[in-house]
Write an enzyme that holds these catalytic residues in place. Structure first.
Site, mmCIF file in Angstrom:
data_model
loop_
_atom_site.group_PDB
_atom_site.id
_atom_site.type_symbol
_atom_site.label_atom_id
_atom_site.label_comp_id
_atom_site.label_asym_id
_atom_site.label_seq_id
_atom_site.Cartn_x
_atom_site.Cartn_y
_atom_site.Cartn_z
ATOM 1 C CB SER A 219 6.503 7.466 -1.170
ATOM 2 O OG SER A 219 5.219 7.992 -0.907
ATOM 3 C CE1 TYR A 232 8.712 9.309 4.033
ATOM 4 C CE2 TYR A 232 6.976 10.240 2.660
ATOM 5 C CZ TYR A 232 7.621 9.142 3.194
ATOM 6 O OH TYR A 232 7.167 7.882 2.897
#
Ligand code: NAD
Ligand code: MG
Length: 327
Positions: A219, A232
């Site tokens: 990400s 996360y």
């Protein structure tokens, strides 16, 4: 490409040859349909998005507006013909976009997802089968190590081998502060995003031959972590790092390892706890392109990373983040 399309193209080529027009590249170019320009700022819905929440893990079918996974737009050209792919989180989001594109490029595709996502998964199975490719649906929880081993074995048995493995499933639950992240949260996020990636990749190595590809969805937050998804973001940094070290290890074996770093993308992960609900309407508004991306906008990256054309790329992370940095 479907059998019908192959026939249509073959028919067009032989018509040109008989008229003597297909001898030069110019004639071939004249036969290529024009791609109209698409302005990326207005191509898809822009913020504000309707306020909405869903119970985790969320369904693509319940999102408003519905995400675009390339169902109507992705066109294949045989780039992965005969390949056998397993995609975790293949029911929705980036995983569904990759599954559709892989099938249209000629691959057989197995998808993993959670049992609660059966209705989304059924749509993906139908889309893969519509291309005349084999679809294998393998639901189950990746936090369970034994299930991860079984998933790899089941996928390679059902597909008759494995040469593309996409580790894409993830858990993202926004929490305002470090104190709000419970031990259970931290554990579930790391089990899903890091341990499962480790267990699955290790098991997949038993099947991957030279020329195979491992693709990890990391990400933009691995490069620039925001405040509210700390655990996360840490796991996505793990994914990025995993790509870089494993690529070095597997290069001599002819197995490439690469990553995809999406920016803000309109997927069920976001309204099912991935964003604080009050932030969702402005999701992606802070990107230079001014909107959230759609999962289908990343399909081409997953195809490229798996294809033979990309044979010198390993240990790379390819981004599609709307302009805010990243890889
Ligand atoms: P998504 O909700 O469509 O996909 C995530 C999938 O993870 C779910 O469909 C679910 O099947 C799977 N999953 C979660 N927990 C699981 C478990 N315990 N066992 C089995 N499967 C489980 O959302 P998405 O955004 O497409 O996510 C795909 C990948 O993209 C993830 O790795 C995510 O971190 C990454 N990503 C997403 C964004 C974004 O803005 N949407 C941005 C950057 C990276
Ligand atoms: Mg899903």
């Amino acid at each position: 490409m479907s059998a019908g399309l192959v026939t249509a193209f073959a028919g067009r080529a032989s018509a040109q040859e008989s008229s003597g027009a297909a001898k030069s590249g110019t004639a071939a170019a004249a036969a290529t349909p024009t791609q109209p320009l698409q302005d990326p700022t207005t191509k898809y819905p822009q913020p504000p998005y309707p306020a909405q929440t869903q119970e985790w893990p969320g369904l693509a079918s319940k999102m408003d507006p519905k995400p675009d996974h390339g169902e109507e737009s992705y066109k294949g050209s045989g780039r992965l013909a005969g390949r056998k792919a397993l995609i975790t989180g293949g029911d929705s989001g980036m995983g569904r976009a990759a599954a559709i594109a892989y099938a249209r490029e000629g691959a057989d595709v197995a998808i993993n997802y959670l049992p609660q996502e059966e209705s989304d998964a059924k749509e993906v199975v139908a889309l893969i089968e519509a291309e005349g490719r084999k679809a294998v649906a393998l639901p189950g929880d990746l936090k369970d190590r034994a299930f991860c081993s079984k998933l790899i074995e089941d996928a390679s048995r059902e597909l008759g081998g494995l040469d593309i493995f996409v580790s894409n499933a993830a858990r993202q639950q926004a929490r305002e502060s470090l104190e709000d992240i419970s031990d259970e949260d931290f554990d579930a996020t790391f089990k899903t995003n890091v341990y499962a990636m480790f267990w699955l990749t290790k098991a997949a190595l038993q099947h991957l031959k030279p020329g195979s590809s491992i693709i990890i969805t990391t990400s933009v937050v691995a490069y620039d972590p925001p405040d509210v998804i700390m655990d996360y973001a840490m796991t996505k940094a793990c994914g990025r790092n995993f790509v870089q070290s494993l690529a070095k290890q597997l290069a001599p074996k002819g197995i490439r390892v690469n990553g995809v770093a999406p920016g803000p993308i309109w997927t069920p992960l976001q309204p099912s706890g991935g964003q604080l609900p009050e932030d969702l309407p402005q999701f992606g508004a802070d990107t230079p392109l001014g909107r959230a991306g759609q999962p289908g906008e990343l399909a081409g990256i997953y195809v490229l990373l798996a294809s033979n054309e990309n044979s010198f790329a390993t240990g790379q992370v390819y981004g599609a983040v709307g302009g805010n940095g990243g890889p």
